[in-house]
Write a protein that holds these residues in place. Structure first.
Motif, PDB file in Angstrom:
ATOM      1  N   THR A 116     -15.936 -15.608  20.211  1.00 54.42           N
ATOM      2  CA  THR A 116     -14.526 -15.521  20.612  1.00 54.42           C
ATOM      3  C   THR A 116     -13.889 -16.892  20.836  1.00 54.42           C
ATOM      4  OG1 THR A 116     -15.208 -15.241  22.914  1.00 54.42           O
ATOM      5  CG2 THR A 116     -14.801 -13.238  21.647  1.00 54.42           C
ATOM      6  N   ASP A 117     -14.711 -17.920  21.116  1.00 55.09           N
ATOM      7  CA  ASP A 117     -14.150 -19.254  21.329  1.00 55.09           C
ATOM      8  C   ASP A 117     -14.099 -20.089  20.054  1.00 55.09           C
ATOM      9  OD1 ASP A 117     -16.868 -19.568  21.033  1.00 55.09           O
ATOM     10  OD2 ASP A 117     -17.150 -20.846  22.800  1.00 55.09           O
ATOM     11  N   ASN A 118     -14.478 -19.480  18.936  1.00 55.27           N
ATOM     12  CA  ASN A 118     -14.432 -20.174  17.646  1.00 55.27           C
ATOM     13  C   ASN A 118     -12.986 -20.180  17.131  1.00 55.27           C
ATOM     14  OD1 ASN A 118     -14.576 -20.587  14.688  1.00 55.27           O
ATOM     15  ND2 ASN A 118     -16.778 -20.415  14.968  1.00 55.27           N
ATOM     16  N   PRO A 119     -12.511 -21.305  16.604  1.00 52.32           N
ATOM     17  CA  PRO A 119     -11.137 -21.345  16.078  1.00 52.32           C
ATOM     18  C   PRO A 119     -10.871 -20.294  14.997  1.00 52.32           C
ATOM     19  CG  PRO A 119     -12.024 -23.572  16.265  1.00 52.32           C
ATOM     20  CD  PRO A 119     -13.162 -22.642  16.546  1.00 52.32           C
ATOM     21  N   TYR A 120     -11.898 -19.923  14.233  1.00 52.17           N
ATOM     22  CA  TYR A 120     -11.699 -18.904  13.201  1.00 52.17           C
ATOM     23  C   TYR A 120     -11.378 -17.541  13.824  1.00 52.17           C
ATOM     24  CZ  TYR A 120     -13.591 -22.256   9.829  1.00 52.17           C
ATOM     25  OH  TYR A 120     -13.811 -23.363   9.035  1.00 52.17           O
ATOM     26  N   TYR A 121     -11.909 -17.262  15.012  1.00 53.32           N
ATOM     27  CA  TYR A 121     -11.597 -16.008  15.708  1.00 53.32           C
ATOM     28  C   TYR A 121     -10.104 -15.951  16.033  1.00 53.32           C
ATOM     29  CZ  TYR A 121     -12.136 -12.136  19.073  1.00 53.32           C
ATOM     30  OH  TYR A 121     -12.044 -10.932  19.732  1.00 53.32           O
ATOM     31  N   ALA A 122      -9.592 -17.024  16.605  1.00 53.97           N
ATOM     32  CA  ALA A 122      -8.169 -17.073  16.956  1.00 53.97           C
ATOM     33  C   ALA A 122      -7.292 -16.997  15.707  1.00 53.97           C
ATOM     34  CB  ALA A 122      -7.874 -18.353  17.737  1.00 53.97           C
ATOM     35  N   ALA A 123      -7.730 -17.653  14.626  1.00 53.56           N
ATOM     36  CA  ALA A 123      -6.941 -17.642  13.387  1.00 53.56           C
ATOM     37  C   ALA A 123      -6.906 -16.242  12.777  1.00 53.56           C
ATOM     38  CB  ALA A 123      -7.532 -18.639  12.395  1.00 53.56           C
ATOM     39  N   ALA A 124      -8.035 -15.532  12.804  1.00 55.30           N
ATOM     40  CA  ALA A 124      -8.072 -14.169  12.273  1.00 55.30           C
ATOM     41  C   ALA A 124      -7.189 -13.235  13.090  1.00 55.30           C
ATOM     42  CB  ALA A 124      -9.514 -13.655  12.258  1.00 55.30           C
ATOM     43  N   GLN A 125      -7.225 -13.404  14.396  1.00 55.19           N
ATOM     44  CA  GLN A 125      -6.394 -12.583  15.280  1.00 55.19           C
ATOM     45  C   GLN A 125      -4.911 -12.827  15.004  1.00 55.19           C
ATOM     46  OE1 GLN A 125      -7.523 -12.935  19.405  1.00 55.19           O
ATOM     47  NE2 GLN A 125      -5.606 -12.058  20.141  1.00 55.19           N
ATOM     48  N   GLU A 126      -4.533 -14.092  14.866  1.00 57.79           N
ATOM     49  CA  GLU A 126      -3.134 -14.438  14.593  1.00 57.79           C
ATOM     50  C   GLU A 126      -2.688 -13.946  13.221  1.00 57.79           C
ATOM     51  OE1 GLU A 126       0.684 -16.409  15.002  1.00 57.79           O
ATOM     52  OE2 GLU A 126      -0.782 -15.432  16.301  1.00 57.79           O
ATOM     53  N   THR A 127      -3.539 -14.119  12.217  1.00 55.78           N
ATOM     54  CA  THR A 127      -3.201 -13.665  10.864  1.00 55.78           C
ATOM     55  C   THR A 127      -2.980 -12.161  10.844  1.00 55.78           C
ATOM     56  OG1 THR A 127      -4.527 -15.455   9.897  1.00 55.78           O
ATOM     57  CG2 THR A 127      -3.986 -13.593   8.469  1.00 55.78           C
ATOM     58  N   ALA A 128      -3.871 -11.416  11.488  1.00 50.87           N
ATOM     59  CA  ALA A 128      -3.737  -9.960  11.531  1.00 50.87           C
ATOM     60  C   ALA A 128      -2.479  -9.543  12.285  1.00 50.87           C
ATOM     61  CB  ALA A 128      -4.979  -9.345  12.175  1.00 50.87           C
ATOM     62  N   ARG A 129      -2.174 -10.229  13.375  1.00 48.31           N
ATOM     63  CA  ARG A 129      -0.975  -9.898  14.145  1.00 48.31           C
ATOM     64  C   ARG A 129       0.285 -10.081  13.305  1.00 48.31           C
ATOM     65  NH1 ARG A 129       2.947 -12.308  16.752  1.00 48.31           N
ATOM     66  NH2 ARG A 129       2.131 -14.402  16.324  1.00 48.31           N
ATOM     67  N   LEU A 130       0.371 -11.199  12.588  1.00 48.48           N
ATOM     68  CA  LEU A 130       1.536 -11.462  11.748  1.00 48.48           C
ATOM     69  C   LEU A 130       1.678 -10.410  10.640  1.00 48.48           C
ATOM     70  CD1 LEU A 130       1.224 -15.344  11.396  1.00 48.48           C
ATOM     71  CD2 LEU A 130       2.964 -14.101  12.704  1.00 48.48           C
ATOM     72  N   LEU A 131       0.554 -10.061  10.017  1.00 45.90           N
ATOM     73  CA  LEU A 131       0.590  -9.054   8.958  1.00 45.90           C
ATOM     74  C   LEU A 131       0.975  -7.683   9.512  1.00 45.90           C
ATOM     75  CD1 LEU A 131      -2.610 -10.172   7.013  1.00 45.90           C
ATOM     76  CD2 LEU A 131      -0.265 -10.224   6.124  1.00 45.90           C
ATOM     77  N   ALA A 132       0.462  -7.361  10.703  1.00 45.75           N
ATOM     78  CA  ALA A 132       0.804  -6.080  11.328  1.00 45.75           C
ATOM     79  C   ALA A 132       2.300  -6.020  11.638  1.00 45.75           C
ATOM     80  CB  ALA A 132      -0.017  -5.884  12.597  1.00 45.75           C
TER      81      ALA A 132
END
Length: 299
Positions: A116-132
């Motif tokens: 959860t503290d990996n930058p890729y985790y935050a990027a995936a969460q943000e990407t999914a939020r924008l697409l949603a």
């Protein structure tokens, strides 16, 4: 895209109805008419006649039950290919039944080992939020890591969060951010549903499973088994080595053509990824209106 209330305020004085989640909205479509599914028919059992324990059991009945029990003990379903076909069909039927009414959706792949503290985790969460928020549902493998981040982002963006989990020797538990959760025994059934119900593949850093999904999609697009859809790699630092090898080795010996490399995009920006996906979706939608007979294969 802001979540809309499923019903407006009524004139009866009760006020606005509670807001429905994405899963509730699409569940209503699946249950419309209270139709009985094929699975329900398969699992239903005819009523059996009652036999009083006080009545003597015939020798024929005893022999029949003994034979059936012995046959069951020696019957290994997993070693009998013709019967395994029905299990495969069952996974397809259940998957198609559940996903038939989902909105246009995007598949997001990546490592289950991402913390959860990996930058890729935050990027995936943000990407999914924008697409949603742009109107897309999000489909993942349903597990932890990048998959969890993407499903979490889908719920934050107010759209449908879908997980297609796979049974593994080391158990992969479903993440807690799923509106729809499916479990699969067969990878190829699961991958068919990813391709059929996704309008783009977003590939975050991952291992063998992530690479499997990546090259499966590229192969299907390259051979025109499916209509072209965006395949976007997130994280240039992670993927540049692969891209250099594709250009410097695979293309150099002519095992792929220059146009094949155009099937892949690399980005480090969730906003850019969202724009690429939206533009491609609207472009393909226009093509379908102009060429209604355009081949879309299983998609």
């Amino acid at each position: 895209m802001k979540r809309e209330n499923s019903q407006n305020s009524h004139m009866n004085g009760k006020g606005p109805q509670p807001e429905k989640t994405a899963s509730e909205r699409y569940q209503a479509l699946r249950n419309k008419g209270n139709a009985v599914t094929d699975d329900e028919r398969l699992l239903s059992r005819p009523t059996q006649p009652l036999v009083s324990p006080k009545e003597p059991v015939s020798t024929e009945r005893i022999a029949e039950e003994a034979h059936a029990f012995e046959r069951a003990l020696n019957f290994d379903f997993t070693m009998t290919d013709p019967w395994r076909v029905f299990r495969i069909i069952g996974e397809f039927v259940n998957g198609f039944d559940v996903l038939a009414h989902i909105p246009p959706s995007i598949a997001i792949f990546g490592s289950a080992r991402t913390k959860t503290d990996n930058p890729y985790y935050a990027a995936a969460q943000e990407t999914a939020r924008l697409l949603a928020e742009a109107g897309f549902g999000i489909i993942t493998g349903g597990g932890p890591g990048v998959m969890e981040a993407a499903n979490k982002g889908a719920q934050e963006g107010g759209n449908l969060s879908i997980g297609c989990n796979i049974e593994l020797p080391f158990e992969q538990a479903s993440n807690p951010y799923l509106d729809i959760s499916l479990d699969f025994r067969y990878f190829f059934v699961r991958k068919t549903l990813f391709v059929k119900y996704s309008s783009a593949f977003i590939i975050f850093p991952g291992g063998f499973g992530t690479m499997d999904e990546l090259f499966e999609a590229l192969t299907l697009i390259q051979t025109k088994k499916v209509s072209n859809f965006p395949v976007i790699l997130y994280g240039s630092q992670y993927w540049n080595g692969l891209m250099d090898w594709l250009r410097g080795t695979m293309l150099e010996v002519e095992n792929i053509s220059p146009t094949d490399l155009d099937l892949l995009r690399v980005s480090d920006d969730p906003q850019e990824i969202c724009k690429l996906v939206c533009d491609a979706y609207h472009r393909n939608n226009q093509l379908e209106k102009i060429e209604p007979r355009r081949e879309t294969s299983i998609r």
